[in-house]
Design a protein around this motif. Structure first.
Motif, PDB file in Angstrom:
ATOM      1  N   SER A 159       0.804  -1.154   0.017  1.00  0.00           N
ATOM      2  CA  SER A 159       0.031  -0.124   0.022  1.00  0.00           C
ATOM      3  C   SER A 159       0.838   1.361  -0.039  1.00  0.00           C
ATOM      4  CB  SER A 159      -0.836   0.049   1.252  1.00  0.00           C
ATOM      5  OG  SER A 159      -1.563   1.125   1.461  1.00  0.00           O
ATOM      6  N   PRO A 160       0.579   2.238  -1.136  1.00  0.00           N
ATOM      7  CA  PRO A 160       1.281   3.392  -0.916  1.00  0.00           C
ATOM      8  C   PRO A 160       1.296   4.118   0.250  1.00  0.00           C
ATOM      9  CG  PRO A 160       0.197   3.099  -3.160  1.00  0.00           C
ATOM     10  CD  PRO A 160      -0.288   2.020  -2.165  1.00  0.00           C
ATOM     11  N   LEU A 161       0.271   4.071   1.114  1.00  0.00           N
ATOM     12  CA  LEU A 161       0.199   4.872   2.326  1.00  0.00           C
ATOM     13  C   LEU A 161       1.189   4.386   3.368  1.00  0.00           C
ATOM     14  CD1 LEU A 161      -3.720   5.173   2.849  1.00  0.00           C
ATOM     15  CD2 LEU A 161      -2.274   6.521   1.922  1.00  0.00           C
ATOM     16  N   VAL A 162       1.610   3.029   3.288  1.00  0.00           N
ATOM     17  CA  VAL A 162       2.692   2.629   4.304  1.00  0.00           C
ATOM     18  C   VAL A 162       3.976   3.084   3.718  1.00  0.00           C
ATOM     19  CG1 VAL A 162       4.089   0.709   4.993  1.00  0.00           C
ATOM     20  CG2 VAL A 162       1.368   0.444   4.721  1.00  0.00           C
ATOM     21  N   ASP A 244       0.630   7.763  -4.147  1.00  0.00           N
ATOM     22  CA  ASP A 244      -0.703   7.437  -3.698  1.00  0.00           C
ATOM     23  C   ASP A 244      -1.725   7.521  -4.638  1.00  0.00           C
ATOM     24  OD1 ASP A 244       0.433   7.181  -1.202  1.00  0.00           O
ATOM     25  OD2 ASP A 244       0.006   9.520  -0.499  1.00  0.00           O
TER      26      ASP A 244
ATOM     27  N   GLU C 849      -8.109  -3.961  -2.378  1.00  0.00           N
ATOM     28  CA  GLU C 849      -7.090  -4.789  -1.507  1.00  0.00           C
ATOM     29  C   GLU C 849      -5.676  -4.333  -1.495  1.00  0.00           C
ATOM     30  OE1 GLU C 849      -7.765  -8.477  -2.947  1.00  0.00           O
ATOM     31  OE2 GLU C 849      -9.938  -8.581  -2.259  1.00  0.00           O
ATOM     32  N   THR C 850      -5.219  -3.818  -2.506  1.00  0.00           N
ATOM     33  CA  THR C 850      -3.688  -3.407  -2.534  1.00  0.00           C
ATOM     34  C   THR C 850      -3.452  -2.315  -1.744  1.00  0.00           C
ATOM     35  OG1 THR C 850      -4.025  -2.311  -4.727  1.00  0.00           O
ATOM     36  CG2 THR C 850      -3.411  -4.781  -4.818  1.00  0.00           C
ATOM     37  N   VAL C 851      -4.417  -1.281  -1.720  1.00  0.00           N
ATOM     38  CA  VAL C 851      -4.162  -0.014  -1.180  1.00  0.00           C
ATOM     39  C   VAL C 851      -4.287  -0.010   0.220  1.00  0.00           C
ATOM     40  CG1 VAL C 851      -4.466   1.158  -3.403  1.00  0.00           C
ATOM     41  CG2 VAL C 851      -6.329   0.984  -1.636  1.00  0.00           C
ATOM     42  N   CYS C 852      -5.289  -0.957   0.773  1.00  0.00           N
ATOM     43  CA  CYS C 852      -5.359  -1.100   2.419  1.00  0.00           C
ATOM     44  C   CYS C 852      -4.171  -1.186   2.978  1.00  0.00           C
ATOM     45  CB  CYS C 852      -6.397  -1.997   2.648  1.00  0.00           C
ATOM     46  SG  CYS C 852      -6.567  -1.886   4.650  1.00  0.00           S
ATOM     47  N   PRO C 853      -3.587   0.002   3.856  1.00  0.00           N
ATOM     48  CA  PRO C 853      -2.353  -0.079   4.730  1.00  0.00           C
ATOM     49  C   PRO C 853      -2.150  -1.074   5.605  1.00  0.00           C
ATOM     50  CG  PRO C 853      -3.360   1.828   5.289  1.00  0.00           C
ATOM     51  CD  PRO C 853      -4.268   1.171   4.086  1.00  0.00           C
ATOM     52  N   TYR C 877      -8.904   4.898   1.387  1.00  0.00           N
ATOM     53  CA  TYR C 877      -8.216   4.754   0.517  1.00  0.00           C
ATOM     54  C   TYR C 877      -8.984   3.601  -0.409  1.00  0.00           C
ATOM     55  CZ  TYR C 877      -3.847   4.972  -2.610  1.00  0.00           C
ATOM     56  OH  TYR C 877      -2.961   5.097  -3.364  1.00  0.00           O
TER      57      TYR C 877
END
Lengths: 458, 194, 1013
Positions: A159-162, A244, C849-853, C877
């Motif tokens: 995840s880009p947020l991480v 993001d 699913e891919t973007v959930c941190p 997100y």
């Protein structure tokens, strides 16, 4: 150039025609640290009020729920993320100016880089708050940090947020260190003039700087090393932030151009912000001799360059949307220009694309007031750029039946405005506590002094 | 010497972060409230019910099967709180050797029809769905989660053996390899969380 | 609770329930820390049919409308938590409408009366039943011709009420705000039969509706909805049936038609007779005594009157004659004008001429829907006004609200010295009452029904009465009051009465009554229908008939259509937050009223959508915002009933306007039904505007192949896709262009599960175990929105209120998208409206699913796209990155707003979501787990096909939804998905959804998609 007499210069830097002795430098620069004027107190009061507003708005949101924002489905991100990206952008030029220009031995950085670095540090401090403000359950936000736990759960490294978490924290650590390290000799200088509590403080944070050769030797090594370390971060941080968006499938976000586009935009807005900040400092502390039109001219040129890059990015986005033949992509960009948020898009285009064109003219580049006004325009424009990217892309996505409209709420506005005060608050304190201009480096570019019997020169 | 300040600061920051994490991790306790009728027992229960006396296997104890009273554990998600009639089934014949006044309360409940307000001891978070029957039928002993209840006079959720409200406890067991070397139970989130 | 014996341990049960109210249903994410100690109250004596944690199901009968669908009710620890259609029941056949689901909210509604109430001045004081009953008895004993106004009720209660009224020497008036009286009256005149004719819509090949909104209102919406879906489905036995709608406004029913002939209001008779004339041709004698009528009508006249072309009518007539078996439905409750009965007669003649009697329409096996005439209640009003009666009792009706203001019921009612109401919850009528004897909800009470001749169903209580309310079912009240009056000590309860009713009907030849009774309770109904007889003879009318087009009260220039709401009926459901927030199937507006107006009309008058206009008729005027609707004639505007309540409770009051305030109180001459389409109105902008609380973003799908269709002619030609929207060829091409992962040709095929594409995805598919998937047939879906409410009930989905909807925060997990392709109000033309239920697509390659941190959303080995609420941090997100926009966010603790005891309805198997977390359709994972647990207990057997049924599929009256394990080649889901019509929404994104849609099939050529620049 013309107004600068050629002469013997260290590192080919611009000598300051009106500054002659180290003593003057110390006097002029450190004067900033002495008893503040009314103006400063007034500004500080405003900023403090804003900080109170900022945190009470945040508290209100935590108490009531994120619903006090205007966010909705489909627009799940709005002013918060916009402001976050804006501040991350601002955070850029600081390190750029100090680190990169340092590595390139650029002749005009000494006078401005301290302010620029301070700006960087405080901007990251501001930006870093917004992801926290934005999440629905702040009390669980620490789950984004990888730490061993009994549940055997880790964050999703896809995840880009991480990635953001890492990018921002790294950037903050490095630029803060860089800022601090560069300031040590000047803190020492301040220490020697200060008295009482201030002296105590400076004694602690100047880490016993004596200005011995070996200290200078290590200082130089460490400084250039950190500069080299910081340089790639300038590029990486905003690239990560841009991902993001670029990593998502949202039409208007999903574009390969985003990383360079965002970095350019960041430098653009960063330099503009430096101008916005340095102009008043120059005036208030009477540092005209140190911040010459030469410096502003150089920054203006940098603005001009980056604004051209940004404008190019805008145009290529629109072009590629049309050229792709992707109906949904086309609709998205058409909607940007002529849809519900046309005003935001045109504000962005005018402020970032067209206003800076004036910088082609030397007269404008050399007119401090003009530059100040233009820099304000650019700041506004760059905020709206992020607003356009976030909101217009989300509100008209793939599913027409789910299209929606987003109206920012008062709470969001309060937090946005408050963030500027929060930033200003720290910056004002900085102008009082640290020499706003790098004394030591300035001295490097002055003609070497003749030794006096007091031998106070470092 | 001044460097120590730095180090100290960093250390305390870390400690703070760890502290936050720890607080989040720490199992919730079941606080005991004031508003309980009847005499207070250590457990806060309205009746001094000795689990050991009923389920214990020591001489003089009755060695009853848990599911004799917790009747729905093997066919329902809930283990089932024994109906008062179940207690009365034995206790109308057995006055209760140790403290008959407690047994009298059962009779009272049967006659008045007012149920016994037991205090809940074991509780998993509300976003966790724990199907008792799957575990009982998988051959787990009640003690594996609830501790050696048959040896306790008073149950206490603060008792370290009660790991049921700690996800690590569940996952630890679920991911134990079975004969085929695969996890013996699914660790998919939606097995419990939905 | 099939037997009385459980009734006596009520007290303990209630206490027990109270606790469950806290611990079971009160499950929330924040619930981890409980401040006060939690109590566990055991049963004192456990009921033998309840195991804690295991659902118990009871059969009963829905009391929501006159259709009386059979119900299955799911209870947990003695609480009803979900109602579903009873598959054995001939009416519901497993389906249930949104209103049916919402009856559950009436059961737990906080606006129910806490107990019997007596008026003291302006205040109501709660009294004991003892006092209340003796008070009523006292008043009745000395009453001058007391009256009892009653609405729909089952046979037993009906019988009892008759006896009671007779006993007290009173007058009984039956009243139903919206009734099929004209239809019944027409049947009586034409064939001499009683009741409402039965239709066999399913087997008609050509269906004609003259403004009859049979899937929303009328005698049996669920059954008719099912019939329409089966009839018009391309899978239908024989061929896909054609449905033509004649009417001035497209109701939900109309939107499902293949062709729309927008006739002027009131011209149904003319058109029907003209068609009959054409069909009869030179032999008008087929129309028997009505042959002379036929001669009077011909296509010219009709076309003239109706404002359509002559050819349209000829064409229609020919199709109607040729495509037997056909069926025509006369104007229903949505289009009652002063010629309603005549129009229904005309349609009956048409059916007769076309030889449909005994084939698709049956008069000798009536549905017991029809109610008495509006004329009677008008008479009652006069009687009350003139003070003839000093006691008036009202049961199951709300005339103060549901009669036109002009009728002056409220004023007359106020004259009555002693007003009694049996309403279980507050409404405008009970608000005026002096004595309130709150009836029980039908899920707490005994009763019965006979929806069709020969079908008997028993309504049994499924739980102890909700302890918050000291209610008592009216049957028992009447019995005990009767005893007091007669002084007899007869202790019979209404339960005994109902049993007795059925015992007397029971023929001992069929074995022991007790067995029959238990069987009746178990299956929920007894079906003793005989074979329908053949055709009947037309009888010559004993009354003078006029088929002239009715005139409308001037001076307005726009005819006003007042129609029952698909959500609220005539307003009796307006106090249910589920229905208030259920987007209207046509307008997609929630919580408030709107005036439907054709865009052209609006343009001419400079009116824009959302403008608040003053609608003025000779009888009244009101202010309401305009909603522009291409599905309504340019000379007509429409208002739905159900809005503008003033005394019904927290969710109904001051929501919208009451359309009945605009129409006069006139009854139709022959049937005496209330005439709703009666007046013309003037529409003047007030200058103010408001934003409509709509969930619709755009009604145009911009050729995005969200809801494509295929022409019937093109079916079976897989390969040549020119006419087929979104053919696979096109998609692969797009996948190339769009820069997505190129997917091999065969891969898009729904049969190729698990999809190749899911390997492009992030999560390795488990190689064994199920792969849950769903198929939704858009050719069957009628957009009725029953699934939306069913889902809301099953999954504890909160409602958010008008303000939040205006902000775009509706929480529903199912979104029925409604796209117009072709709607033309100016002439008879093909109609093409697409309904698409949009839910989480459970993508094999999910962008969310891919973007959930934090892995709060991820892919389970069973192919579900899981949402773990307690792991969610709330970055939103995933919602941004969901191309289907099916993820909804808890902006506040919406469930905090749910008042006790409405929260008793919450499903204990589903976590109640707290502030700050994302949620979405879970494919009813709790039901999957329940079945898997059951299978594991039964020796670890396999889960059978169709054993897991999500709430939406279960309630879908149109049978459009199929769910199952698509990895099983024999499963229904796999079979259905193999259709050539199968496609996936936004397939070019390569999200590989687990939801397969089947394209709608049209008779006309569908426009090809994709802009050519």
């Amino acid at each position: 150039m013309s107004l600068v007499p050629e002469g013997p210069t260290a590192r080919g830097a611009v000598p300051h025609p009106d500054v002659h002795t180290y003593d003057e430098v110390n006097r002029d620069v450190l004067r900033a640290l002495e008893t503040p004027g009314k103006g400063w107190w007034a500004l500080l009061a405003v900023a403090a009020a804003g900080v109170v507003l900022f945190f009470s708005a945040w508290g209100w949101q935590l108490y009531k729920g994120i619903g006090v924002s205007g966010l909705n489905s489909p627009v799940g991100w709005g002013v918060y993320i916009t402001t976050f990206v804006f501040w991350v952008g601002i955070a850029h030029s600081g390190t750029l100016i100090s680190a990169i220009l340092f590595l390139f031995r650029s002749p005009w950085r000494q006078s401005i880089y301290r302010a620029a670095e301070a700006m960087t540090v405080f901007a990251v401090m501001t930006a870093g708050l917004f992801p926290l403000i934005h999440v629905g359950r702040l009390w669980h936000a620490y789950w984004l940090i990888p730490y061993p736990n009994s549940r055997f759960l880790w964050p999703n490294f896809k995840s880009p947020l991480v990635w953001d978490v890492f990018a921002i924290t790294t950037y903050f650590t490095v630029s803060a260190t860089f800022f601090y390290l560069g300031a040590i000799p000047d803190i020492a200088a301040a220490r020697d003039r200060a008295t009482g509590l201030r002296k105590k403080l400076y004694q602690v944070i100047s880490l016993g700087w004596r200005g011995t050769d070996s200290q200078w030797h290590h200082f130089g090594k460490a400084y250039i090393f950190l500069a080299a370390l910081a340089t790639p971060l300038v590029l990486s941080v905003h690239s990560v932030v841009s991902w993001d968006f670029a990593m998502a499938i949202v039409p208007g976000w999903h574009a390969t151009i985003f990383a360079p586009y965002f970095v350019a935009g960041a430098i653009f807005s960063g330099v503009a912000m430096v101008i916005t900040l340095v102009v008043p400092i120059r005036k208030i502390f009477g540092l005209e001799a140190y911040l010459t039109t030469k410096h502003f001219d150089a920054m203006a040129k940098l603005c001009l360059l980056t604004s051209l890059i940004v404008l190019y990015a805008y145009l290529s986005e629109f072009f590629l949307a049309w050229y792709s033949g992707e109906e949904i992509e086309r609709t998205a960009f058409w909607n940007r220009l002529f849809g519900d948020y046309w005003w935001a898009t045109w504000t962005m285009l005018v402020c970032n694309g067209f206003v800076p064109i004036m910088l082609w003219f030397r007269r404008i580049r050399h007119s401090i007031p003009a530059l100040f006004v233009i820099s304000i325009f650019i700041n506004i424009g760059m905020w709206f750029e992020r607003y356009v990217i976030v909101v217009t892309s989300l509100h008209h996505e793939y599913e027409p039946f789910a299209w929606g409209i987003y109206r920012p709420s008062l709470t969001e506005m309060a937090l946005m405005v408050g963030s500027f005060c929060w930033f200003g608050f720290w910056f004002l304190l900085f102008t009082r506590l640290l020499p706003p201009i790098a004394i030591a480096e300035l001295k490097e570019v002055l003609p070497a002094p003749t030794r006096k019997k007091t031998g106070e020169a470092y | 010497m001044r460097k120590h300040w730095l180090i100290g600061g960093l250390a305390s920051l870390l400690a703070l972060a760890a502290g936050v994490a720890f607080i989040q991790e720490e199992p919730q306790e079941t606080p005991v409230s004031e508003d309980i009728a009847e005499p207070e027992y250590p457990s806060g229960q309205p009746i001094a019910f000795p689990h050991d006396q009923h389920a214990g296997s020591q001489p003089g104890q009755n060695n009853m099967d848990c599911q004799y009273c917790h009747y729905s554990a093997e066919r329902s998600v809930d283990a089932g709180i024994p109906p008062v009639s179940a207690c009365w089934g034995c206790h109308q014949a057995i006055p209760g050797s140790n403290n008959p006044e407690e047994v009298a309360k059962i009779q009272q409940s049967i006659q008045t029809g007012v149920p016994i307000p037991w205090v809940r001891i074991y509780k998993v978070a509300d976003h966790v769905h724990f199907p008792h029957m799957r575990h009982v039928n998988a051959g787990l002993e009640c003690q594996q989660c609830h501790g050696e209840v048959q040896e306790m006079q008073v149950l206490n959720s603060r008792d370290p053996v009660w790991g049921g409200d700690n996800m690590g406890w569940c996952v630890e067991c679920h991911r134990q390899p079975d004969d085929a070397g695969k996890p013996q139970a699914s660790t998919d989130c939606t097995v419990c969380h939905y | 609770m099939a037997e009385n014996k459980n009734m006596q341990d009520g007290i303990k049960r209630r206490d027990f329930l109270k606790v469950l109210g806290v611990s079971g249903a009160g499950a929330t994410l924040t619930g981890c820390s409980t401040e006060e100690v939690e109590r566990l109250l055991p049963y004192v004596i456990p009921p033998d049919d309840i195991t804690p944690g295991v659902s118990t199901w009871y059969t009963t009968v829905c009391d929501g409308c006159s259709a009386r669908c059979g119900m299955w009710v799911r209870t947990r620890e003695g609480r009803a938590i979900k109602v579903e259609g009873n598959p054995n029941h001939p009416v519901s056949q497993g389906g249930l409408c949104a209103k049916g689901h919402a009856t559950l909210q009436h059961l737990y509604h906080p606006d129910r009366f806490p107990g019997p109430m007596v008026r003291e001045g302006s205040e109501l004081r709660q009294v004991t039943w003892e006092e209340a009953e003796s008070l009523l008895a006292a008043r009745l004993s000395s009453a001058q011709n007391p009256m009892l106004i009653s609405g729909q009720m089952g046979p037993s209660l009906n019988e009892l009420v008759d006896e009671f009224v007779e006993g007290i020497g009173g007058i009984r008036v039956s009243y139903d705000a919206i009734s099929d009286a004209p239809l019944a009256e027409a049947a009586r005149i034409v064939y001499g039969t009683a009741g409402i004719p039965q239709y066999d819509i399913e087997n008609a090949r050509f269906l004609l509706s003259f403004g009859n909104d049979f899937i929303e209102t009328g005698s049996s919406p669920v059954a008719h909805n099912k019939g329409l879906a089966r009839m018009s489905s391309v899978d239908a036995a024989g061929s896909k049936g054609r449905f033509v709608y004649l009417g001035s406004r497209l109701s939900l029913t109309g939107l499902n038609a293949d062709k729309w002939i927008p006739i002027r209001p009131g011209t149904e008779a003319a058109v029907a007779l003209a068609m009959a004339a054409v069909i009869a041709g030179d032999d008008p004698e087929v129309a028997g005594p009505y042959s002379n009528v036929l001669q009077a009508f011909n296509p010219q006249v009709a076309a003239q009157a109706a404002g359509v072309t002559e050819d349209a009518i000829f064409e229609l007539a020919e199709d109607f004659a040729s495509q037997a078996p056909t069926l025509a439905l006369g104007p229903g409750v949505g289009a009652h004008h002063s010629g309603a009965t005549a129009a229904n007669i005309a349609v009956m003649i048409l059916n007769h001429v076309a030889g449909n009697v005994g084939r698709t329409v049956f008069y000798d096996a009536p549905m017991n829907g029809a109610m008495s005439a509006y004329a009677d209640i008008e008479a009652t009003v006069n009687a009350m006004a003139s003070g003839e009666s000093d006691v008036v009792m009202v049961h199951g009706a709300n005339p103060v609200y549901s009669m036109p203001l002009q009728a002056g019921f409220a004023e007359a009612f106020a004259q009555v010295p002693f007003k009694v109401s049996f309403a279980s919850a507050l409404d405008e009528t009970s608000e005026m009452a002096d004595l309130i004897l709150p009836d029980q909800h039908f899920l707490e009470a005994w009763g019965d029904s006979s929806p069709l001749a020969g079908v008997v169903a028993v309504q049994q209580p499924v739980m102890q009465p909700v302890p918050h309310f000291e209610s008592k079912q009216t049957g028992d009240v009447l019995l005990s009051v009767a005893n007091r009056l007669s002084g007899e000590g007869d202790a019979a309860t209404f339960y005994d009465y109902v049993r007795e009713h059925h015992r007397s009907a029971h023929d001992d030849a069929d074995g022991d009554f007790e067995d029959a009774w238990q069987e009746l309770l178990r299956t929920g109904m007894a079906d003793t229908r005989r074979e329908e007889a053949g055709a009947l003879e037309l009888q010559s009318p004993e009354v003078a008939l006029s088929f002239e087009v009715p005139t409308f009260d001037l001076p307005g220039d726009l005819t006003l259509l007042v129609h029952p709401s698909p959500r609220f009926g005539a307003g009796e459901f307006s106090n249910s937050p589920w229905l208030q927030e259920l987007p209207d199937p046509v307008s997609k507006i929630v919580w408030h009223s709107w005036l439907e107006m054709n865009p052209h009309t609006a343009e001419l008058r400079g009116i824009r959508e959302g403008d608040i206009v003053t609608v003025t008729s000779p009888h009244g005027s009101l202010e309401v915002p305009v909603w522009l609707y291409p599905g309504i004639r340019e000379d007509v505007v429409a208002l739905a009933m159900g809005g503008g309540h003033t005394g019904m409770g927290r969710y109904a009051d001051d929501k919208g306007v009451n359309a009945l305030n605009l129409i006069p109180s006139t009854s139709e001459q022959l049937s005496g039904a209330l005439v709703t389409t009666v007046t013309a109105v003037t529409v003047i902008p007030t200058g103010e505007k408001r934003r409509l609380a709509t969930v619709e973003g755009s009604s145009d799908q911009y050729d995005r192949m969200i809801a494509p269709a295929v022409a019937l002619a093109d079916l079976g030609h897989a390969g040549d896709d020119e006419h087929e929207e979104g053919g696979h060829e096109e998609l692969r091409e797009l996948q190339g262009v769009g820069g997505f992962i190129p997917v091999p040709a065969d891969e898009g095929a729904p049969t190729a599960f698990p999809l190749e594409g899911s390997r492009h995805g992030l999560y390795a598919e488990a190689q064994e175990g199920p792969r849950w998937a769903m198929a939704i047939d858009l050719d069957k879906c009628t957009g009725c929105s029953a699934c939306v409410t069913a889902c809301q009930a099953e999954n504890n989905v909160p409602w958010v209120g008008e303000e939040q909807v205006l902000m775009g925060r509706e929480m529903s997990w199912v979104r029925i998208e409604r796209y117009y392709e072709q709607v033309d109000a100016t002439q008879a033309a093909d109609l093409d409206v697409r309904f698409l239920p949009m839910i989480c697509q459970h993508c094999g390659n999910a962008p969310c699913e891919t973007v959930c941190p934090v892995f709060a959303t991820y892919h389970t080995p069973e192919g579900l796209n899981a949402q773990v609420y307690n792991r969610c941090v709330g970055t939103r997100y995933c919602a941004n990155n969901c191309p289907y926009k099916v993820r909804v966010f808890n902006w506040y603790d919406y469930t905090d707003a749910v008042p006790e005891p409405l929260n008793w309805q919450w499903n204990p198997d589903v976590t109640v979501r707290a502030n700050g977390v994302m949620e979405k359709c879970s494919f009813c994972v709790q039901r999957i787990r329940e079945v898997q647990n059951r299978a594991a207990l039964e020796g670890g057997r396999e889960v059978r096909d169709h054993e897991v049924v999500p709430a939406c599929e279960q309630s879908c009256p149109a049978e459009a939804i199929v769910f199952g394990n698509i990895r099983d080649p024999n499963a229904r889901i796999t079979q259905v998905s193999a259709s050539e019509r199968t496609y996936r929404v936004l397939e070019p994104l390569n999200t590989q959804p687990a939801v397969n849609y089947l394209k709608k099939v049209t008779f006309h050529e569908v426009a090809s998609v994709g802009h050519e620049e």
